[in-house]
Write a protein that holds these residues in place. Sequence first.
Motif, PDB file in Angstrom:
ATOM      1  N   HIS A   1      35.622  43.138  29.808  1.00  0.00           N
ATOM      2  CA  HIS A   1      36.034  42.891  31.457  1.00  0.00           C
ATOM      3  C   HIS A   1      35.379  41.865  31.883  1.00  0.00           C
ATOM      4  CE1 HIS A   1      38.861  45.331  31.731  1.00  0.00           C
ATOM      5  NE2 HIS A   1      38.155  47.073  31.598  1.00  0.00           N
TER       6      HIS A   1
ATOM      7  N   HIS B   1      43.394  41.293  35.332  1.00  0.00           N
ATOM      8  CA  HIS B   1      43.520  42.928  35.110  1.00  0.00           C
ATOM      9  C   HIS B   1      41.547  43.216  34.644  1.00  0.00           C
ATOM     10  CE1 HIS B   1      43.901  46.914  34.314  1.00  0.00           C
ATOM     11  NE2 HIS B   1      43.165  45.993  33.174  1.00  0.00           N
TER      12      HIS B   1
ATOM     13  N   GLN C   1      39.458  40.863  36.256  1.00  0.00           N
ATOM     14  CA  GLN C   1      38.877  40.136  37.556  1.00  0.00           C
ATOM     15  C   GLN C   1      38.833  41.676  38.803  1.00  0.00           C
ATOM     16  OE1 GLN C   1      40.998  37.278  38.310  1.00  0.00           O
ATOM     17  NE2 GLN C   1      39.090  35.567  37.572  1.00  0.00           N
ATOM     18  N   GLN C   2      39.959  42.119  38.606  1.00  0.00           N
ATOM     19  CA  GLN C   2      40.148  43.408  39.583  1.00  0.00           C
ATOM     20  C   GLN C   2      39.766  44.458  39.000  1.00  0.00           C
ATOM     21  OE1 GLN C   2      44.733  45.580  38.974  1.00  0.00           O
ATOM     22  NE2 GLN C   2      45.023  44.971  41.081  1.00  0.00           N
ATOM     23  N   ARG C   3      39.495  44.911  37.426  1.00  0.00           N
ATOM     24  CA  ARG C   3      38.528  45.687  36.872  1.00  0.00           C
ATOM     25  C   ARG C   3      36.945  45.500  37.817  1.00  0.00           C
ATOM     26  NH1 ARG C   3      40.041  49.949  33.320  1.00  0.00           N
ATOM     27  NH2 ARG C   3      37.995  50.001  34.459  1.00  0.00           N
TER      28      ARG C   3
ATOM     29  N   TYR D   1      36.182  43.612  40.359  1.00  0.00           N
ATOM     30  CA  TYR D   1      36.173  43.248  41.534  1.00  0.00           C
ATOM     31  C   TYR D   1      36.282  44.766  42.411  1.00  0.00           C
ATOM     32  CZ  TYR D   1      38.285  43.611  46.295  1.00  0.00           C
ATOM     33  OH  TYR D   1      37.901  43.419  48.088  1.00  0.00           O
ATOM     34  N   ARG D   2      37.013  45.913  41.341  1.00  0.00           N
ATOM     35  CA  ARG D   2      37.381  47.230  42.059  1.00  0.00           C
ATOM     36  C   ARG D   2      35.907  47.515  41.523  1.00  0.00           C
ATOM     37  NH1 ARG D   2      42.598  49.558  40.405  1.00  0.00           N
ATOM     38  NH2 ARG D   2      43.969  48.459  41.755  1.00  0.00           N
ATOM     39  N   GLN D   3      34.808  47.548  40.203  1.00  0.00           N
ATOM     40  CA  GLN D   3      33.720  48.309  40.248  1.00  0.00           C
ATOM     41  C   GLN D   3      32.588  48.140  41.149  1.00  0.00           C
ATOM     42  OE1 GLN D   3      32.918  50.695  37.441  1.00  0.00           O
ATOM     43  NE2 GLN D   3      31.037  50.515  37.870  1.00  0.00           N
TER      44      GLN D   3
ATOM     45  N   PHE E   1      32.618  46.189  44.017  1.00  0.00           N
ATOM     46  CA  PHE E   1      32.970  46.425  45.408  1.00  0.00           C
ATOM     47  C   PHE E   1      32.323  47.252  46.214  1.00  0.00           C
ATOM     48  CE2 PHE E   1      35.056  47.249  49.584  1.00  0.00           C
ATOM     49  CZ  PHE E   1      35.628  46.434  50.313  1.00  0.00           C
TER      50      PHE E   1
ATOM     51  N   GLU F   1      33.300  41.640  54.362  1.00  0.00           N
ATOM     52  CA  GLU F   1      34.661  42.148  53.567  1.00  0.00           C
ATOM     53  C   GLU F   1      34.874  40.850  53.536  1.00  0.00           C
ATOM     54  OE1 GLU F   1      37.883  44.413  54.868  1.00  0.00           O
ATOM     55  OE2 GLU F   1      37.138  45.768  54.461  1.00  0.00           O
TER      56      GLU F   1
ATOM     57  N   CYS G   1      32.259  39.893  51.732  1.00  0.00           N
ATOM     58  CA  CYS G   1      32.135  39.838  49.877  1.00  0.00           C
ATOM     59  C   CYS G   1      32.859  39.548  49.286  1.00  0.00           C
ATOM     60  CB  CYS G   1      32.044  41.412  50.082  1.00  0.00           C
ATOM     61  SG  CYS G   1      32.108  42.781  48.663  1.00  0.00           S
ATOM     62  N   HIS G   2      33.837  39.019  49.829  1.00  0.00           N
ATOM     63  CA  HIS G   2      35.557  38.841  49.170  1.00  0.00           C
ATOM     64  C   HIS G   2      34.630  36.875  48.531  1.00  0.00           C
ATOM     65  CE1 HIS G   2      38.478  41.401  50.852  1.00  0.00           C
ATOM     66  NE2 HIS G   2      37.726  40.809  50.044  1.00  0.00           N
TER      67      HIS G   2
END
Length: 187
Positions: A9, A19, A21-23, A25-27, A29, A47, A50-51
């Motif tokens: 990733h 995809h 980046q999303q993984r 991000y979720r991992q 956050f 938030e 963080c973003h």
Amino acid sequence: MTLEELELHIEGCKNGNRHSQQRIYRQFFALGMSICIRYSNERAEAEEMCHDGFLRAFSNIKTLAEPVAVKSWLRKIFTRAAIDHFRKYRRSQPETDLLELAENHQNQTDSLANLSYEEKLQLVQALPPAYRLAFNLCVVEEYPTGEVAEMLGIAEGTVRSNLAKARFKLREMIEISENFYLKTTTT
């Protein structure tokens, strides 16, 4: 996420894969929020920090040499995002009224050791922004005062002064909270 998935990733992020980046991000956050919340007054502000940190991370991910170091690399990015947020928005924020703070801490017990993480976080968040920044960087993140001064572009003496004032204010807030708690339990 396994190390192989992490490496996959991160490589995907280097290639601009949404995809991946999303993984990532979720991992991470929760890591970002745990850092940013200490520097903010409220969750929405944390938030935003963080973003901003994730945007920087994805923009600079090509500088990440070792995928196993991603956690420490992100910690630095989130801390820097919080510092930049402070520089941009928070310098002129007024101090929190200590009596108002005491009213918000009715359930606190009589010592710092007995405070919950949330109560301690509320106390740190109630500090004026400059004090909170010095406290978080020097005490929580364990940066030396000289390095903090360099990061913030201020004199080391100013960092030491803000840190001392932060500690004094925290003691003062705890004392006010204790007195308020004692008054409400004896009446």
